[in-house]
Design an enzyme around this catalytic site. Structure first.
Site, PDB file in Angstrom:
ATOM      1  N   ARG A   1       0.823  -1.219   0.000  1.00 38.60           N
ATOM      2  CA  ARG A   1       0.000   0.000   0.000  1.00 38.60           C
ATOM      3  C   ARG A   1       0.855   1.266   0.000  1.00 38.60           C
ATOM      4  NH1 ARG A   1      -5.157  -1.388   3.959  1.00 38.60           N
ATOM      5  NH2 ARG A   1      -6.441  -2.279   2.315  1.00 38.60           N
TER       6      ARG A   1
ATOM      7  N   LYS B   1     -19.208 -18.078   1.715  1.00 41.62           N
ATOM      8  CA  LYS B   1     -20.668 -18.073   1.872  1.00 41.62           C
ATOM      9  C   LYS B   1     -21.413 -17.270   0.805  1.00 41.62           C
ATOM     10  CE  LYS B   1     -20.711 -18.567   6.856  1.00 41.62           C
ATOM     11  NZ  LYS B   1     -20.935 -17.858   8.100  1.00 41.62           N
TER      12      LYS B   1
ATOM     13  N   GLY C   1     -12.513  -4.371   1.668  1.00 44.82           N
ATOM     14  CA  GLY C   1     -13.901  -3.933   1.834  1.00 44.82           C
ATOM     15  C   GLY C   1     -14.318  -2.922   0.771  1.00 44.82           C
TER      16      GLY C   1
HETATM   17  N1  LIG Z   1     -15.377 -25.482  -0.097  1.00 44.64           N
HETATM   18  C1  LIG Z   1     -15.125 -24.673   0.916  1.00 44.64           C
HETATM   19  N2  LIG Z   1     -15.509 -24.965   2.153  1.00 44.64           N
HETATM   20  C2  LIG Z   1     -15.243 -24.124   3.172  1.00 44.64           C
HETATM   21  N3  LIG Z   1     -14.592 -22.955   3.052  1.00 44.64           N
HETATM   22  C3  LIG Z   1     -14.186 -22.606   1.836  1.00 44.64           C
HETATM   23  C4  LIG Z   1     -14.424 -23.440   0.714  1.00 44.64           C
HETATM   24  N4  LIG Z   1     -13.894 -22.828  -0.367  1.00 44.64           N
HETATM   25  C5  LIG Z   1     -13.334 -21.687   0.076  1.00 44.64           C
HETATM   26  N5  LIG Z   1     -13.500 -21.544   1.385  1.00 44.64           N
HETATM   27  C6  LIG Z   1     -12.982 -20.478   2.263  1.00 44.64           C
HETATM   28  O1  LIG Z   1     -13.456 -19.219   1.883  1.00 44.64           O
HETATM   29  C7  LIG Z   1     -12.632 -18.269   2.535  1.00 44.64           C
HETATM   30  C8  LIG Z   1     -12.665 -16.953   1.800  1.00 44.64           C
HETATM   31  O2  LIG Z   1     -14.021 -16.557   1.778  1.00 44.64           O
HETATM   32  P1  LIG Z   1     -14.477 -15.075   1.647  1.00 44.64           P
HETATM   33  O3  LIG Z   1     -14.003 -14.306   2.830  1.00 44.64           O
HETATM   34  O4  LIG Z   1     -15.929 -15.086   1.374  1.00 44.64           O
HETATM   35  O5  LIG Z   1     -13.701 -14.634   0.349  1.00 44.64           O
HETATM   36  P2  LIG Z   1     -13.050 -13.248   0.024  1.00 44.64           P
HETATM   37  O6  LIG Z   1     -12.511 -12.715   1.308  1.00 44.64           O
HETATM   38  O7  LIG Z   1     -12.001 -13.548  -0.953  1.00 44.64           O
HETATM   39  O8  LIG Z   1     -14.133 -12.397  -0.514  1.00 44.64           O
HETATM   40  C9  LIG Z   1     -11.249 -18.867   2.568  1.00 44.64           C
HETATM   41  O9  LIG Z   1     -10.773 -18.777   3.875  1.00 44.64           O
HETATM   42  C10 LIG Z   1     -11.477 -20.322   2.138  1.00 44.64           C
HETATM   43  O10 LIG Z   1     -10.839 -21.255   2.974  1.00 44.64           O
HETATM   44  O1  LIG Z   2      -7.448  -2.338   5.470  1.00 49.43           O
HETATM   45  C1  LIG Z   2      -8.547  -1.812   5.250  1.00 49.43           C
HETATM   46  O2  LIG Z   2      -9.654  -2.531   4.929  1.00 49.43           O
HETATM   47  P1  LIG Z   2      -9.600  -3.982   4.196  1.00 49.43           P
HETATM   48  O3  LIG Z   2      -8.904  -4.944   5.132  1.00 49.43           O
HETATM   49  O4  LIG Z   2     -11.064  -4.327   3.992  1.00 49.43           O
HETATM   50  O5  LIG Z   2      -8.871  -3.798   2.901  1.00 49.43           O
HETATM   51  C2  LIG Z   2      -8.717  -0.328   5.247  1.00 49.43           C
HETATM   52  O6  LIG Z   2      -7.567   0.327   5.721  1.00 49.43           O
HETATM   53  C3  LIG Z   2      -9.955   0.094   6.049  1.00 49.43           C
HETATM   54  O7  LIG Z   2      -9.801  -0.231   7.394  1.00 49.43           O
HETATM   55  P2  LIG Z   2     -11.100  -0.360   8.331  1.00 49.43           P
HETATM   56  O8  LIG Z   2     -11.849  -1.588   7.880  1.00 49.43           O
HETATM   57  O9  LIG Z   2     -10.557  -0.468   9.741  1.00 49.43           O
HETATM   58  O10 LIG Z   2     -11.930   0.884   8.125  1.00 49.43           O
END
Ligand SMILES: Nc1ncnc2c1ncn2[C@@H]1O[C@H](COP(=O)(O)OP(=O)(O)O)[C@@H](O)[C@H]1O
Ligand SMILES: O=C(OP(=O)(O)O)[C@H](O)COP(=O)(O)O
Length: 396
Positions: free
Chosen positions: A35, A198, A377
């Protein structure tokens, strides 16, 4: 778009909101400077024009208190190293000390302010606090994409004190451009690959994206809600029973909109959620109790490969398996390799949102895709179709 190149910063003090919310180890050393590197071009532009740069950021979530573990002084040396200029540090972000340090700054110099979130006013978007920040610079630049989804004092409210003297930094402009390429102007066929755990956390993205894409690959833990909803047996796989109606509705909407949905047909199933579990390849809709799908299977990857290599614009959000365990990382690695090949063949590929970037970095795909977002996010909210307050504040 109000861009940096329209401004000349000679003898100007540029107040730049950056996102230096970077990971630190137990010795308070920066373990990933991505970053900081991403904000470098904006800072250099200001300095090369003959201006000075006042950098403001948050680090972690100190909740309005001075927490020495979250001081930005820990990262000052790393910022100096990355931008190649010795960066000054001031132990406050508003008030007399900060104002004096900003006033004393000469052309070509850089000042880093203390953590904005030592003040609760920052996250509240307090106007008086934003006005105090605005006293530090002549021009406001927002280059903090990672925090652009927060309507905080330094990301959003402060902009109103710089009418006619505010713009996006290069990083924020690049992120906006990458999102637009996928959501509006991308060459067809446009493909979104959505994985992760999910359905519930991705539902708004799926609904928004159905109007933009030609193909949608659904993978990871989301798969099983879709499969069960269509009458398949998913054994012990992660499944949100209360989202099955929603899954059916998404499939119906996709059909109506002419979007081709590609779901896994086979999986690597395990008898336990563990790196040492017994595994076998099973059809996705015929997983017995005692087994759970943790990665995409070989036939699935063949299908995904065809779709990915046929795409001209690709968005990837979320792993297609439990990539944190070697035994279930192969699908995610394969998808990364297919995207690499498609990108080499001329496709535009964007990876971002949530923890997707962690997977990309772990397997070294950063250099192989067209663009990796610096926002977790912030990227998710952009893909949901929301206007980020940090972006709106510059455009207003
Ligand atoms: N088949 C599965 N069963 C359970 N968890 C899974 C499966 N496929 C992927 N995951 C989990 O999903 C997580 C990421 O999910 P998520 O936070 O929704 O994605 P992102 O952060 O990339 O948007 C990973 O930690 C991974 O282990
Ligand atoms: O690392 C950040 O968010 P991210 O982990 O969703 O990329 C940003 O610096 C925002 O931080 P915040 O979710 O504490 O407002």
């Amino acid at each position: 778009m109000k861009v940096l190149d329209d401004h000349n910063f000679e003898n100007k003090k540029a107040l730049i909101r950056v996102d230096f919310n970077v990971p630190l180890n137990e010795k308070f050393e920066v373990t990933d400077a991505n970053r900081i590197e991403a904000a470098k071009p904006t800072i250099i532009k200001v300095l090369e024009d003959g201006g000075s740069a006042i950098l403001m950021s948050h680090l972690g979530r100190p909740d309005g208190k001075r927490n020495p573990d979250l001081s930005l002084k820990h990262i000052c040396a790393k910022v100096s190293e990355v931008i190649g200029v010795s960066v000054k540090f001031v132990e406050d972000c508003i008030g007399e000390k900060a104002e004096r340090a900003a006033q004393d700054l000469k052309s070509g110099e850089v000042l880093l302010l203390e953590n904005l979130r030592y003040y609760s006013e920052e996250e509240k978007g307090d106007e008086a606090f934003a006005e105090k920040l605005s006293k530090l610079g002549d021009v406001y630049i927002n280059d903090a994409f990672g925090t652009a989804h927060r309507a905080h004092a330094s990301t959003t409210i402060v902009a109103k004190f710089f009418p006619g003297a505010k713009c996006f930094g290069y990083l924020l402009a690049k992120e906006i451009d990458a999102i637009e390429k996928v959501m509006q102007t991308g060459e067809k066929p446009v493909l979104a690959i959505l994985g992760g755990a999910k359905v519930s956390s991705k539902i708004t993205i799926i609904e928004n994206i159905l109007d933009k894409v030609d193909d949608l690959i659904i993978g990871g833990g989301m798969t099983y809600t879709f499969v069960k909803a269509q009458g398949g047996s998913v054994g012990d796989s992660i499944c949100e029973d209360d989202k099955m109606d929603l899954a059916m509705d998404i499939l119906k909407q996709a059909k109506e909109k002419g979007v081709n949905v590609h779901l896994p047909v086979d999986v690597i199933a395990a008898d336990d959620f563990s790196p040492n579990a017994k595994t076998k390849v099973l059809d996705v809709d015929n997983i017995p109790n005692g087994w759970q799908g943790l990665d995409a299977g070989p036939k699935t990857l063949e299908n995904f490969k065809k779709v990915i290599l046929g795409a001209k614009t690709i968005l990837w959000n979320g792993p297609v398996g439990v990539f944190e365990m070697d035994a279930f990382a192969k699908g995610t690695i394969a998808v990364g390799n297919f995207i690499d090949e498609a990108t080499q063949n001329g496709a535009f590929s964007l990876v971002g949102g949530g923890d997707s970037v962690a997977a990309v970095k772990q397997f070294g795909f950063e250099e192989k895709v067209s663009y990796v977002s610096t926002g977790g996010g912030a990227m998710l909210e952009s893909l949901e179709g929301r206007t980020l307050p940090g972006i709106a504040a510059i455009n207003e």
